[in-house]
Design a protein around this motif. Structure first.
Motif, PDB file in Angstrom:
ATOM      1  N   THR A   9      -7.844  -1.157  -3.417  1.00  0.00           N
ATOM      2  CA  THR A   9      -7.142  -2.435  -3.609  1.00  0.00           C
ATOM      3  C   THR A   9      -6.504  -2.966  -2.327  1.00  0.00           C
ATOM      4  O   THR A   9      -5.997  -4.088  -2.306  1.00  0.00           O
ATOM      5  CB  THR A   9      -6.058  -2.284  -4.695  1.00  0.00           C
ATOM      6  N   ALA A  10      -6.507  -2.167  -1.262  1.00  0.00           N
ATOM      7  CA  ALA A  10      -5.872  -2.584  -0.003  1.00  0.00           C
ATOM      8  C   ALA A  10      -6.686  -3.671   0.685  1.00  0.00           C
ATOM      9  O   ALA A  10      -7.923  -3.689   0.613  1.00  0.00           O
ATOM     10  CB  ALA A  10      -5.706  -1.384   0.922  1.00  0.00           C
ATOM     11  N   TYR A  11      -5.996  -4.563   1.373  1.00  0.00           N
ATOM     12  CA  TYR A  11      -6.679  -5.565   2.181  1.00  0.00           C
ATOM     13  C   TYR A  11      -7.216  -4.905   3.448  1.00  0.00           C
ATOM     14  O   TYR A  11      -6.686  -3.878   3.899  1.00  0.00           O
ATOM     15  CB  TYR A  11      -5.729  -6.698   2.558  1.00  0.00           C
ATOM     16  N   PRO A  12      -8.264  -5.487   4.052  1.00  0.00           N
ATOM     17  CA  PRO A  12      -8.813  -4.919   5.283  1.00  0.00           C
ATOM     18  C   PRO A  12      -7.744  -4.754   6.355  1.00  0.00           C
ATOM     19  O   PRO A  12      -6.921  -5.645   6.580  1.00  0.00           O
ATOM     20  CB  PRO A  12      -9.870  -5.949   5.705  1.00  0.00           C
ATOM     21  N   GLY A  13      -7.753  -3.589   6.989  1.00  0.00           N
ATOM     22  CA  GLY A  13      -6.841  -3.335   8.093  1.00  0.00           C
ATOM     23  C   GLY A  13      -5.434  -2.969   7.697  1.00  0.00           C
ATOM     24  O   GLY A  13      -4.561  -2.825   8.555  1.00  0.00           O
ATOM     25  N   THR A  14      -5.173  -2.807   6.382  1.00  0.00           N
ATOM     26  CA  THR A  14      -3.816  -2.495   5.938  1.00  0.00           C
ATOM     27  C   THR A  14      -3.740  -1.070   5.394  1.00  0.00           C
ATOM     28  O   THR A  14      -4.757  -0.424   5.114  1.00  0.00           O
ATOM     29  CB  THR A  14      -3.338  -3.463   4.850  1.00  0.00           C
ATOM     30  N   VAL A  15      -2.489  -0.604   5.214  1.00  0.00           N
ATOM     31  CA  VAL A  15      -2.223   0.734   4.674  1.00  0.00           C
ATOM     32  C   VAL A  15      -1.303   0.581   3.474  1.00  0.00           C
ATOM     33  O   VAL A  15      -0.200   0.037   3.587  1.00  0.00           O
ATOM     34  CB  VAL A  15      -1.563   1.648   5.722  1.00  0.00           C
ATOM     35  N   LEU A  16      -1.749   1.048   2.306  1.00  0.00           N
ATOM     36  CA  LEU A  16      -0.935   1.046   1.101  1.00  0.00           C
ATOM     37  C   LEU A  16      -0.523   2.474   0.755  1.00  0.00           C
ATOM     38  O   LEU A  16      -1.328   3.406   0.911  1.00  0.00           O
ATOM     39  CB  LEU A  16      -1.697   0.445  -0.081  1.00  0.00           C
ATOM     40  N   VAL A  17       0.711   2.638   0.279  1.00  0.00           N
ATOM     41  CA  VAL A  17       1.190   3.958  -0.119  1.00  0.00           C
ATOM     42  C   VAL A  17       1.822   3.849  -1.502  1.00  0.00           C
ATOM     43  O   VAL A  17       2.176   2.760  -1.956  1.00  0.00           O
ATOM     44  CB  VAL A  17       2.215   4.524   0.894  1.00  0.00           C
ATOM     45  N   ASP A  18       1.972   4.997  -2.146  1.00  0.00           N
ATOM     46  CA  ASP A  18       2.575   5.014  -3.470  1.00  0.00           C
ATOM     47  C   ASP A  18       4.089   5.169  -3.369  1.00  0.00           C
ATOM     48  O   ASP A  18       4.653   5.339  -2.278  1.00  0.00           O
ATOM     49  CB  ASP A  18       1.969   6.140  -4.306  1.00  0.00           C
ATOM     50  N   GLY A  19       4.763   5.139  -4.533  1.00  0.00           N
ATOM     51  CA  GLY A  19       6.211   5.263  -4.538  1.00  0.00           C
ATOM     52  C   GLY A  19       6.687   6.603  -4.033  1.00  0.00           C
ATOM     53  O   GLY A  19       7.751   6.704  -3.405  1.00  0.00           O
ATOM     54  N   GLY A  20       5.911   7.676  -4.297  1.00  0.00           N
ATOM     55  CA  GLY A  20       6.305   8.996  -3.838  1.00  0.00           C
ATOM     56  C   GLY A  20       6.369   9.100  -2.334  1.00  0.00           C
ATOM     57  O   GLY A  20       7.333   9.641  -1.764  1.00  0.00           O
ATOM     58  N   LEU A  21       5.369   8.563  -1.651  1.00  0.00           N
ATOM     59  CA  LEU A  21       5.380   8.605  -0.190  1.00  0.00           C
ATOM     60  C   LEU A  21       6.436   7.641   0.359  1.00  0.00           C
ATOM     61  O   LEU A  21       7.111   7.942   1.350  1.00  0.00           O
ATOM     62  CB  LEU A  21       3.992   8.265   0.360  1.00  0.00           C
ATOM     63  N   ALA A  22       6.584   6.494  -0.287  1.00  0.00           N
ATOM     64  CA  ALA A  22       7.607   5.538   0.152  1.00  0.00           C
ATOM     65  C   ALA A  22       8.995   6.169   0.085  1.00  0.00           C
ATOM     66  O   ALA A  22       9.815   6.006   1.000  1.00  0.00           O
ATOM     67  CB  ALA A  22       7.550   4.282  -0.718  1.00  0.00           C
ATOM     68  N   GLU A  23       9.266   6.895  -0.986  1.00  0.00           N
ATOM     69  CA  GLU A  23      10.562   7.560  -1.127  1.00  0.00           C
ATOM     70  C   GLU A  23      10.747   8.635  -0.061  1.00  0.00           C
ATOM     71  O   GLU A  23      11.832   8.785   0.509  1.00  0.00           O
ATOM     72  CB  GLU A  23      10.686   8.165  -2.513  1.00  0.00           C
ATOM     73  N   ALA A  24       9.679   9.381   0.207  1.00  0.00           N
ATOM     74  CA  ALA A  24       9.766  10.435   1.222  1.00  0.00           C
ATOM     75  C   ALA A  24       9.977   9.853   2.612  1.00  0.00           C
ATOM     76  O   ALA A  24      10.511  10.524   3.506  1.00  0.00           O
ATOM     77  CB  ALA A  24       8.506  11.287   1.192  1.00  0.00           C
TER      78      ALA A  24
END
Length: 333
Positions: A285-300
């Protein structure tokens, strides 16, 4: 008409001895039951030869005797042997195919432009590897020892931090996928050599980035790599560098990355669990050239140097509605 000898020439050259034994003869000489021997051949990835087919060397007897001796100990059982043999078969099969391709590409580059690659040339090229075999085998063994040592250190470090359960194969890791955007369309424009060079360029670049972050590549799928990193901040750095590296390469398509953090099962060199599935869905679902992370990694990553912005929730197949986070470097640098 007599059957061609080419396959036997190749096998006898690379296996270090003539094919002169049937399956039954190998099993009897090794002192191993026929049922287990058949399962071992299949675990290696080979079809079971007919009872009267001459397809084995003295080296096969020695290998089965080694397995029989291992089974005499208390630490090894048949299931463990089959798991390890399956790992050897899959890993070495890919490595052999890889080295064979590299070797033959090198040979074809040395031929005159109008000279075709013939069967005799292939046999000659593979036969000439006998001179290089001892050095390659030493390199292979050393590489295996280094990787085994690294795996041991990862297990020890994780256990000391109370974040893993080695006996259950559990580990708390950041899992990521890096995917080449529009790879299918690109592959239609490339010939076989160009496509192979492109994939090699992507895989080698991704391996370098992940290794520098202290992670490891779990597997490659041509246009996609699956990787794991223990430390959240190092994982975030790896994800951003993957997108940045290929964006900076002229003519290279964008790469998108999805990452998730949580408990995974490590089994036979692979990883399984919800974070793996979530990372794959985020990548898609990420746009080209971008990095998406989940809530668990965001919290960490909370309080770290990275900029993490929540996006609107979206449905992800098999996972329900998930709120991705966009990972970026700080706007001020």
């Amino acid at each position: 008409m007599a059957e061609p000898r080419v396959p036997y020439d190749i096998e006898e050259t690379l296996l270090g001895g003539p094919l002169h034994l049937t399956r039954r003869e190998v099993e009897d000489a090794a002192g191993l039951s026929g049922d287990l021997a058949v399962r071992i051949w299949q675990a290696l990835g080979f079809p079971t030869p007919k009872d009267d087919e001459v397809a084995f060397t003295d080296g096969d007897v020695r290998a089965l005797r080694e397995i029989r001796d291992l089974l005499d100990g208390d630490l090894v059982d048949e299931e463990m042997v089959l798991q390890l043999v399956r790992a050897v078969g899959q890993t070495m099969g890919r490595l052999a195919s890889w080295l064979g391709d590299v070797w033959l590409l090198r040979l074809s580059a040395l031929l005159p432009p109008d000279e075709p690659m013939t069967t005799d040339l292939v046999v000659t090229a593979l036969g000439s590897t006998e001179e290089l075999r001892p050095a390659f085998e030493r390199l292979l063994l050393h590489g295996w020892r280094r990787q085994l040592a690294a795996a041991g250190l990862r297990a020890a470090a994780g256990t000391a931090a109370a974040r893993t359960d080695p006996a259950a194969g559990l580990a708390r890791l950041a899992v990521g996928f890096a995917d080449v955007v529009s790879f299918t369309r690109l592959s239609r424009r490339l010939n076989a050599d160009e496509l192979a060079a492109f994939v090699e360029r992507f895989e080698s670049g991704a391996t370098e980035v992940v290794a520098e972050a202290g992670g490891r590549i779990v597997k490659t799928l041509g246009d996609e790599v699956l990787f794991v990193v223990a430390e959240p901040a190092a994982a975030a750095e790896a994800g951003l560098r993957l997108a940045e590296r290929f964006a900076a390469e002229p003519g290279f398509p964008d790469v998108r990355v999805g990452m998730a953090y949580g408990e995974v099962v490590q089994r036979l060199g692979d990883v399984f669990g919800t974070p793996v599935n979530l990372a794959a869905r985020l990548t898609a679902t990420a746009y080209p050239g971008t990095v998406l992370v989940d809530g668990g990694l965001a919290e960490a990553l909370d309080g770290s140097r990275f900029d993490v912005s929540a996006l609107r929730p979206r449905p992800l197949q098999g996972l329900g509605r998930v709120r991705p986070r966009l990972l970026r470097r700080p706007r001020n640098g």
